[in-house]
Write a protein that holds these residues in place. Structure first.
Motif, mmCIF file in Angstrom:
data_model
loop_
_atom_site.group_PDB
_atom_site.id
_atom_site.type_symbol
_atom_site.label_atom_id
_atom_site.label_comp_id
_atom_site.label_asym_id
_atom_site.label_seq_id
_atom_site.Cartn_x
_atom_site.Cartn_y
_atom_site.Cartn_z
ATOM 1 N N THR A 15 0.841 -1.191 0.000
ATOM 2 C CA THR A 15 0.000 0.000 0.000
ATOM 3 C C THR A 15 0.887 1.257 0.000
ATOM 4 O OG1 THR A 15 -0.268 0.175 2.398
ATOM 5 C CG2 THR A 15 -1.797 -1.292 1.236
ATOM 6 N N GLY A 16 0.229 2.430 0.039
ATOM 7 C CA GLY A 16 0.951 3.670 -0.242
ATOM 8 C C GLY A 16 1.731 4.302 0.883
ATOM 9 N N ALA A 17 2.232 3.503 1.836
ATOM 10 C CA ALA A 17 3.156 4.064 2.834
ATOM 11 C C ALA A 17 4.562 3.993 2.262
ATOM 12 C CB ALA A 17 3.077 3.273 4.138
ATOM 13 N N SER A 18 5.426 4.856 2.756
ATOM 14 C CA SER A 18 6.828 4.766 2.374
ATOM 15 C C SER A 18 7.360 3.398 2.804
ATOM 16 C CB SER A 18 7.600 5.895 3.072
ATOM 17 O OG SER A 18 8.952 5.812 2.709
ATOM 18 N N SER A 42 -2.020 -1.305 -4.161
ATOM 19 C CA SER A 42 -2.940 -0.161 -4.256
ATOM 20 C C SER A 42 -2.390 0.865 -5.250
ATOM 21 C CB SER A 42 -3.125 0.490 -2.875
ATOM 22 O OG SER A 42 -1.970 1.226 -2.534
ATOM 23 N N ALA A 44 -1.858 4.000 -4.747
ATOM 24 C CA ALA A 44 -0.848 4.832 -4.071
ATOM 25 C C ALA A 44 0.477 4.066 -3.947
ATOM 26 C CB ALA A 44 -1.360 5.253 -2.698
ATOM 27 N N ALA A 45 0.406 2.744 -3.778
ATOM 28 C CA ALA A 45 1.642 1.933 -3.678
ATOM 29 C C ALA A 45 2.438 2.015 -4.978
ATOM 30 C CB ALA A 45 1.295 0.483 -3.377
ATOM 31 N N VAL A 47 2.569 4.609 -6.921
ATOM 32 C CA VAL A 47 3.238 5.925 -6.910
ATOM 33 C C VAL A 47 4.489 5.852 -6.032
ATOM 34 C CG1 VAL A 47 2.970 8.367 -6.308
ATOM 35 C CG2 VAL A 47 1.024 7.106 -7.253
ATOM 36 N N THR A 51 8.426 6.320 -6.962
ATOM 37 C CA THR A 51 9.213 7.360 -6.283
ATOM 38 C C THR A 51 10.451 6.767 -5.606
ATOM 39 O OG1 THR A 51 7.133 8.471 -5.778
ATOM 40 C CG2 THR A 51 9.056 9.230 -4.576
ATOM 41 N N SER A 112 -0.171 1.591 4.753
ATOM 42 C CA SER A 112 -0.486 3.011 4.985
ATOM 43 C C SER A 112 -1.488 3.133 6.136
ATOM 44 C CB SER A 112 -1.107 3.615 3.719
ATOM 45 O OG SER A 112 -2.402 3.074 3.550
ATOM 46 N N THR A 113 -1.593 4.328 6.686
ATOM 47 C CA THR A 113 -2.575 4.534 7.754
ATOM 48 C C THR A 113 -3.991 4.452 7.185
ATOM 49 O OG1 THR A 113 -2.384 6.912 7.437
ATOM 50 C CG2 THR A 113 -1.043 5.933 9.185
ATOM 51 N N GLY A 114 -4.138 4.767 5.888
ATOM 52 C CA GLY A 114 -5.444 4.646 5.241
ATOM 53 C C GLY A 114 -5.894 3.189 5.192
HETATM 54 C C1 LIG Z 1 5.796 9.214 -1.757
HETATM 55 C C2 LIG Z 1 4.669 9.006 -0.785
HETATM 56 C C3 LIG Z 1 4.943 8.582 0.490
HETATM 57 C C4 LIG Z 1 3.922 8.365 1.422
HETATM 58 N N1 LIG Z 1 4.256 7.900 2.663
HETATM 59 C C5 LIG Z 1 3.269 7.539 3.507
HETATM 60 C C6 LIG Z 1 3.609 6.905 4.737
HETATM 61 O O1 LIG Z 1 4.774 6.699 5.078
HETATM 62 N N2 LIG Z 1 2.587 6.487 5.530
HETATM 63 C C7 LIG Z 1 1.273 6.647 5.176
HETATM 64 O O2 LIG Z 1 0.402 6.192 5.922
HETATM 65 N N3 LIG Z 1 0.931 7.281 4.017
HETATM 66 C C8 LIG Z 1 1.893 7.715 3.175
HETATM 67 N N4 LIG Z 1 1.570 8.312 1.968
HETATM 68 C C9 LIG Z 1 0.158 8.664 1.715
HETATM 69 C C10 LIG Z 1 -0.668 7.481 1.205
HETATM 70 O O3 LIG Z 1 -0.112 6.971 0.007
HETATM 71 C C11 LIG Z 1 -2.128 7.912 0.974
HETATM 72 O O4 LIG Z 1 -2.747 8.194 2.205
HETATM 73 C C12 LIG Z 1 -2.940 6.927 0.187
HETATM 74 O O5 LIG Z 1 -4.277 7.384 0.086
HETATM 75 C C13 LIG Z 1 -2.949 5.552 0.828
HETATM 76 O O6 LIG Z 1 -3.756 4.726 0.006
HETATM 77 P P1 LIG Z 1 -3.718 3.155 0.133
HETATM 78 O O7 LIG Z 1 -3.908 2.811 1.556
HETATM 79 O O8 LIG Z 1 -4.870 2.711 -0.730
HETATM 80 O O9 LIG Z 1 -2.436 2.675 -0.433
HETATM 81 C C14 LIG Z 1 2.574 8.563 1.030
HETATM 82 C C15 LIG Z 1 2.288 8.981 -0.269
HETATM 83 C C16 LIG Z 1 3.321 9.205 -1.167
HETATM 84 C C17 LIG Z 1 2.990 9.627 -2.579
#
Ligand SMILES: Cc1cc2nc3c(=O)[nH]c(=O)nc-3n(C[C@H](O)[C@H](O)[C@H](O)COP(=O)(O)O)c2cc1C
Length: 220
Positions: A15-18, A42, A44-45, A47, A51, A112-114
């Motif tokens: 998912t989209g956490a770093s 996901s 966001a993952a 993206v 990155t 991610s926290t989402g």
């Molecule tokens: C480069 C980048 C780094 C991110 N790092 C984090 C992170 O470390 N922790 C986090 O919870 N969200 C982070 N985000 C935000 C999430 O990607 C965002 O909240 C997204 O909606 C999560 O969607 P998902 O849970 O469907 O992957 C980051 C976004 C980007 C683009």
């Protein structure tokens, strides 16, 4: 789409956490260990992967599989024995979507926290969220590797409620006591701890204390 049944299968979600390097290394290790891996990614993952790793992953599952296998082949650290299936967010007829077929183990790494919130509240709005919900209801093993700092009370409450359900919360928090020399050493530390919890053998890191207690010493 039919999936050959293998003895060892697991669901993995990015998912989209770093922390894309954790997810990539974990996938590689599971394939080396001959797992059938159902991978959910996901948007966001994707993206974050672009990155942090410079990898532009195709939205087409088959193409994404080929890209990832090619990437591992180029790195050529170990030979892969398992099989990879990259699943889309609406693939409701795939094994992870149903308790009758889902792997008993699942890891969300990075988380991610989402996605943490979605899993804690049973949203099941995508295959990834549904797969986690299935593992919880079937009382399988679910591991979440969240990365955020600082954590808010919302995040902490979600983690607590999941932990009370038996979900393992393993924040991406590598230790420094093993004398890491590179970023990859830190990544390997985290992945090694996840593999330990899954019961997957690996040689990513030395085991705590075992250099002092070798087999030779124990025979004395
Ligand atoms: C480069 C980048 C780094 C991110 N790092 C984090 C992170 O470390 N922790 C986090 O919870 N969200 C982070 N985000 C935000 C999430 O990607 C965002 O909240 C997204 O909606 C999560 O969607 P998902 O849970 O469907 O992957 C980051 C976004 C980007 C683009």
């Amino acid at each position: 789409m039919s999936y050959p049944k293998k003895q060892k299968s697991i669901s993995l979600a990015w998912t989209g956490a770093s922390g894309a390097p954790y997810g990539l290394k974990l996938l590689e290790c599971l394939l080396v260990a001959d797992y059938q891996v159902f991978l959910m990614i996901s948007s966001a993952a994707r993206v974050v992967l672009a990155t942090e790793e410079g990898v532009q992953l195709s939205a087409n599952g088959k193409k994404a599989e080929q890209q990832l296998l090619k990437l591992f082949a180029e790195r050529a650290e170990s030979s892969l024995k398992g099989s990879l299936h990259v699943l889309g967010k609406d693939e409701w007829f795939s094994p992870p979507a149903s308790g009758s077929a889902a792997p008993k183990q699942m890891v969300i790494c990075p988380c991610s926290t989402g996605t943490l919130a979605a899993v804690a509240t049973g949203m099941s709005n995508s295959l990834l969220e549904r797969a986690a919900d299935v593992v919880i209801k079937e009382r399988g093993q679910l591991i979440l590797v969240p990365r955020e700092t600082p954590f808010s009370s919302i995040h902490l409450e979600h983690m607590l409620s999941l932990s009370k359900l038996g979900v393992t919360i393993m924040p991406a928090a590598p230790g420094f006591y093993h004398d890491p020399k590179s970023v990859q050493d830190l990544v390997n530390f985290m992945v090694a701890r996840i593999l330990d919890h899954l019961g997957v053998e690996h040689d990513l890191t030395n085991r705590w204390g075992y250099d002092k207690y070798s087999a030779e010493d124990s025979n004395k």
